[in-house]
Each structure stands twice: as C-alpha cells, then as structure tokens.
Design a protein around this motif. Sequence first.
Motif, PDB file in Angstrom:
ATOM      1  N   PHE A   1      -9.383  71.494  31.289  1.00 58.20           N
ATOM      2  CA  PHE A   1     -10.643  71.796  30.837  1.00 58.20           C
ATOM      3  C   PHE A   1     -11.485  70.305  30.804  1.00 58.20           C
ATOM      4  CE2 PHE A   1     -14.174  72.313  28.188  1.00 58.20           C
ATOM      5  CZ  PHE A   1     -14.934  73.687  28.616  1.00 58.20           C
TER       6      PHE A   1
ATOM      7  N   SER B   1     -13.346  80.578  31.142  1.00 59.57           N
ATOM      8  CA  SER B   1     -13.459  79.224  30.576  1.00 59.57           C
ATOM      9  C   SER B   1     -15.002  78.957  30.590  1.00 59.57           C
ATOM     10  CB  SER B   1     -12.783  78.257  30.955  1.00 59.57           C
ATOM     11  OG  SER B   1     -11.406  78.773  30.976  1.00 59.57           O
TER      12      SER B   1
ATOM     13  N   GLY C   1     -13.810  77.466  26.359  1.00 63.02           N
ATOM     14  CA  GLY C   1     -12.683  77.144  27.048  1.00 63.02           C
ATOM     15  C   GLY C   1     -11.267  77.345  26.593  1.00 63.02           C
TER      16      GLY C   1
END
Length: 466
Positions: free
Chosen positions: A88, A311, A434
């Motif tokens: 991420f 996410s 996320g």
Amino acid sequence: MKLSRGVISLKEAYGQAMAVTAPLGSVVSTSTAAILYAGHSVVFTTLLALLGSALWIYTLTSYTRRVASPGGYYTFGYSAWRNKTVSFFEALTEVFAYSLLNAVNAITLYLLVSIGLQVIGISPPWWVEVLAIGLGLAYPTLISLTDIKKLLGYVVTISASAEVVLLLALFILSLSKPFHPEYFTPDGVSGSNIAQAFVLSMVSISGAGAASYLGEEAKKPFKTITQGMWLSLVIGGIAMFLGTYALVALWNGSLSALANSPQPLIYEMFQYGKIPMIIALVLAANSLLASNIGTTLGSARILFNLAREKSAPMLLAKTAKNGEPLVATMMIGGLSTLVVVVSVLGLGISNAFAVVSVITGIFWLTGRIVDGFGVPVFYYRIGQLSWNTLFIPLIATALNVWGVGESLSSPDLFTIYTLVAILLVIGAWYFLMGRKGRPGSLVVDENNQVITIEEYMERLKKKIPS
C-alpha cells in the motif's frame, strides 16, 4: 470493475513506456534541472542513470516475465513481500510521484512557451502562465479517458518517434564542435550534487517501466510488456543521453550561464533560425504532454486497482463506457493541479520546477527500492533464485538507495514539509481504509483474467519445475 482486456500490442506497450521516458521532454525538463546541480557533468550523471536504468529494467522484467500486474509496481512488491502495508505504501508513493511529475512537466511547459516567446521578441502576458500550465494538466487528464489503444498507438508512439529523430539530429550537429570527454566525468562536482542530478535523470529514463501498468490490457502480457520496456529503454534512453550531451556541447556561453538558463535548448535552436526553434519547442511541448498522459494512465490504474482490492473508495473503480478509469483519472488531474498551486505559490515558478523535481525523484526511487530488494525474495518463493536474480537487483537497488540518501542529506524546508505531509496522507489513508483491504493481491494470468496472487503462485509453481 474491469479494464479493456487484451487489446494492446507491443506497439502500444512501447508507446506507454516511451511516453513516460519522454526523451526530449526529459532533456528540456529533468536534464535542465539536473544542470543546476551537476553543471556539464550532467552528461556523466545521465550516463550513470542510463546504466542504472538498464539494471532497473532488468530487475523489473524479472517480475514481468512471471507476473502481470493490473495496477503497477506495487503488485510486484506484494508478490515478493506478501505484506499489504508495504504494498500500500508503495502504491501511494507511485501515485504521488507521478502527480508530482505531472506538476513538474506542466511548469516546464510554461517555461518553454515563455522562453520561446521571449526569444522571438514577445513579452508573454500574465495569462500565458495560466494557459500553459492549465493545458499541461487538463489535456493529459481528458485525453487519458479516450480509447487507450488509439491513444498509445497513434498519438503517443508517433510523437515519441519524432522526439528521438530530433535528439539524434542535435547530437550529430554537436559533433561539428570540439568533443568534450570531460563531460563524461564528475569533474569536481560534489557527491551530493551528483546524486541530485542522478536522481532526476534516473526517474526520466526509468520511465520505460511504465508499461507494467498495462497487464490487464496487453495481449500476451508477460511477453508484450517486457519487450515494450526494453525497446523503450534502448531507444529512449540512448536518445536522451545523446541529447543531453548535445544540450551541453552546443551551448556557446559560460557554464554558469548554462546552469542559470531556464531553457537552454530553446536558445540553442534559435541560433539556427526561428523555424528550427519553433520545431524544437513544439516537439518538446508535445513530449511533456505525452509524458503526463503516460503517468496519468499509470497512476489512475493504481487507484482503480486499489479500489478493486477494497483499499480505496469504490468510487475510484468507476469506468467510462470504453473501459477507462473515470474517477481515478480525474482524481490524478486534481492532485497534480494541487501540487502546482501549492508549489508555485510557495516557491515561485522557477524554484518550484527545481525543488518538486527532486521530491519526485525521492518518492519514485523509494518505491523502486521496495521492488529491487523484493526480486530475490520472489524468486526464492517460486524456487527459481539464481545469481542474476540476486545480484543484479541488489546492485540496481543500491544505486537507488544512494540516490535517495544523498538527496535527503540537506533538504530545504519545502521538501521537508512536502515529504511529511504526503507521508501523513498515506498513513491516514492506510489506517482508514488500506489496512482493511488487500492491496497488491490481484494479478493477471496469461488470458488477461484478474485472479489472486495466491491462486497464480500455485499455478506458477506447478508450471515451472524447481
């Protein structure tokens, strides 16, 4: 939540890679900015960046030969590390790096037009700045919503070929002057300044890796994307290196005048008349716009894919009728505009160009460090680790670590505030959304079907003997 599948050939993959490489745009943008740090040794740093980029593209194609990504580099990071925090973070650093680069290119477009008008005796009115920067942001955003095959196959590929021809012509022209071997050495420049210039050039040449975002849309994705990146690196990288030498060698004034000139190429071309200068200006402007098209296409796919992986807000997964990420593309345009407004108001147009260029390089190379260290891990997972998938990625990554470390050795306040602000945004986004999704978990198989990395790895282990 699907992109157009299997519609892109080698021609379009090469076009996307060349769009972000943008050899002519890089010479008038990042090479010009790098001169501020390295002087005529910018030729040396460009050569160093070309070699580093070759190592990096080898590192990246170590992934693309095995994994096709529908969302960019961060998928490769997840395939290696299996850590959604890492993937991420990498995804968002890519998004911000490309948005920052869009801003730099838009500012450069204004500087090009402004200098071009001044050279022919026209004082640019105030609205030229707004118009040029607005065009540099709005045009790439809007045209990125059109059919990707036609966009990359015609608009981008043709303009990229014209850039290469001009840069090669400039190099040939520079051979009419005495050859300067000292340009190929550091020649007394500090390690910190060499690193700053290296980072700028590395980001441009390594843009060849931007084809990796097209995994879902490319025919034979494992082959097409890999070939497109190498083709772009060889053609675009060598053209940029030769063009950078020509930029320095053709300069008639002092080195300090070259370093302080906002757009030396325009002045150099004007020596040969208005028509050559206008041709160079138009091609350079088109190169910058093409670069912003490539970065917008790539970063929009990151946001689109993050939404599919739960996410990011699901709104970012909305597509137009032709399969292009609609909301994600507009968000990139908005973020790039915000960067321009904040940097120009905070630093002024010229300082914003130089400072934001360096920040762009820091974010881009940081993500590449994650990927580079991950290659040996990934190949160990599939039982295919060898000396070349161990040492070459580590050497490439060491260069990136050096570049980032030197760039951060003495940052200015604006750089510090920008880095902290972006990291806070990434951290807040991860905490709110996320961490609840699976960023980086989706890949593309040989039939352009989007599947999970776990399912694909099982297939890969069965397909490749240990």
